[in-house]
Design an enzyme around this catalytic site. Structure first.
Site, PDB file in Angstrom:
ATOM      1  N   PRO A  33       0.790  -1.231   0.000  1.00 21.23           N
ATOM      2  CA  PRO A  33       0.000   0.000   0.000  1.00 21.23           C
ATOM      3  C   PRO A  33       0.825   1.286   0.000  1.00 21.23           C
ATOM      4  CG  PRO A  33      -0.108  -1.073   2.144  1.00 21.23           C
ATOM      5  CD  PRO A  33       0.530  -2.051   1.196  1.00 21.23           C
ATOM      6  N   ASN A  34       0.332   2.229  -0.769  1.00 23.57           N
ATOM      7  CA  ASN A  34       0.865   3.592  -0.883  1.00 23.57           C
ATOM      8  C   ASN A  34       2.153   3.681  -1.698  1.00 23.57           C
ATOM      9  OD1 ASN A  34      -1.213   4.758   0.826  1.00 23.57           O
ATOM     10  ND2 ASN A  34      -0.209   3.690   2.507  1.00 23.57           N
ATOM     11  N   ARG A  37       4.986  10.883  -2.635  1.00 21.77           N
ATOM     12  CA  ARG A  37       4.703  10.646  -1.227  1.00 21.77           C
ATOM     13  C   ARG A  37       5.944  10.886  -0.378  1.00 21.77           C
ATOM     14  NH1 ARG A  37       4.707   4.590   1.288  1.00 21.77           N
ATOM     15  NH2 ARG A  37       4.000   5.186   3.350  1.00 21.77           N
ATOM     16  N   TYR A  42      11.101   8.803   1.019  1.00 19.80           N
ATOM     17  CA  TYR A  42      11.033   7.776  -0.022  1.00 19.80           C
ATOM     18  C   TYR A  42      11.633   8.189  -1.371  1.00 19.80           C
ATOM     19  CZ  TYR A  42       7.923   5.642   3.411  1.00 19.80           C
ATOM     20  OH  TYR A  42       7.411   5.096   4.564  1.00 19.80           O
ATOM     21  N   ASN A  74       7.959  -5.738  -0.840  1.00 21.99           N
ATOM     22  CA  ASN A  74       7.843  -4.591   0.065  1.00 21.99           C
ATOM     23  C   ASN A  74       6.362  -4.485   0.402  1.00 21.99           C
ATOM     24  OD1 ASN A  74       7.803  -2.248   1.497  1.00 21.99           O
ATOM     25  ND2 ASN A  74       8.990  -1.041   0.031  1.00 21.99           N
ATOM     26  N   ALA A  88       3.178  -0.855   4.833  1.00 16.54           N
ATOM     27  CA  ALA A  88       2.596  -0.842   6.181  1.00 16.54           C
ATOM     28  C   ALA A  88       2.096  -2.227   6.607  1.00 16.54           C
ATOM     29  CB  ALA A  88       1.463   0.170   6.242  1.00 16.54           C
ATOM     30  N   GLU A  98      12.402  -9.658   1.920  1.00 14.67           N
ATOM     31  CA  GLU A  98      11.635  -8.493   2.388  1.00 14.67           C
ATOM     32  C   GLU A  98      12.474  -7.243   2.171  1.00 14.67           C
ATOM     33  OE1 GLU A  98      10.367  -8.747   6.531  1.00 14.67           O
ATOM     34  OE2 GLU A  98      10.335  -6.564   6.689  1.00 14.67           O
ATOM     35  N   HIS A 125      12.655  -2.790   2.277  1.00 13.46           N
ATOM     36  CA  HIS A 125      12.098  -1.479   2.632  1.00 13.46           C
ATOM     37  C   HIS A 125      13.019  -0.410   2.089  1.00 13.46           C
ATOM     38  CE1 HIS A 125       9.176  -3.373   5.179  1.00 13.46           C
ATOM     39  NE2 HIS A 125      10.147  -4.130   5.646  1.00 13.46           N
ATOM     40  N   ARG A 180      13.117   4.246  12.538  1.00 11.61           N
ATOM     41  CA  ARG A 180      11.862   5.012  12.545  1.00 11.61           C
ATOM     42  C   ARG A 180      11.003   4.613  13.759  1.00 11.61           C
ATOM     43  NH1 ARG A 180       9.338   4.851   6.729  1.00 11.61           N
ATOM     44  NH2 ARG A 180       8.147   6.579   7.629  1.00 11.61           N
TER      45      ARG A 180
END
Ligand code: DQA
Length: 138
Positions: A9-10, A17, A22, A71, A74, A95, A97, A104
């Site tokens: 998502p996103n 964004r 990012y 990825n 969220a 995985e 990111h 974070r």
């Protein structure tokens, strides 16, 4: 070698964004440059903002592709369903990111995917995807 990048998502908003986190490149442009650079790989791309669609895609590719670069954004931190799907399939999952999730907020430190992933790459910007592809080539 057949690999797929699955974005959650996103991540369709990459470039627009929170560019300070990012970056300002769109994923589509980056994906086209990856396809050129890694022309020896049959590389596919899928993005969804919907948890079940990500699970369906993992089921669809997860028994005959050579690797999945995931990825889950969220959903990484919330989705037992995506974690279970990664465990259920036989194709190895890396995985990734873009940001360093460990630098974070605390809620980003939890991953439902990592335990069943081949490895985790976090914090190298879009370069995280490149490192993940490389990991399948070596
Ligand atoms: C992300 C990190 C997640 O915590 C966040 O929810 C994202 C993107 C990353 O690539 O840095 O959407 O997965």
């Amino acid at each position: 070698m057949k690999l797929i990048i699955i974005n959650g998502p996103n991540l369709n908003l990459l470039g627009k964004r929170e560019p300070e986190i990012y970056g300002s490149a769109s994923f589509e442009d980056f994906y086209m440059s990856l396809k050129k650079e890694y022309s020896q790989i049959e590389l596919l791309y899928f993005q969804s903002n919907i948890e079940g669609e990500i699970i369906n895609k993992l089921h669809e590719v997860g028994f005959d592709f050579d690797g999945i670069v995931l990825n889950a954004a969220a959903y990484t931190h919330t989705s037992v369903g995506i974690g279970d799907a990664v465990k259920a399939i036989s194709t190895p999952v890396v995985e990734v990111h873009i940001s360093n999730v460990h630098a974070r907020e605390e809620f980003r430190h939890k991953s439902y995917i990592a335990k069943n992933a081949k490895g985790v790459i976090s914090g190298f910007g879009l370069g995280s995807y490149k490192l993940a592809l490389e990991s399948f080539l070596t």
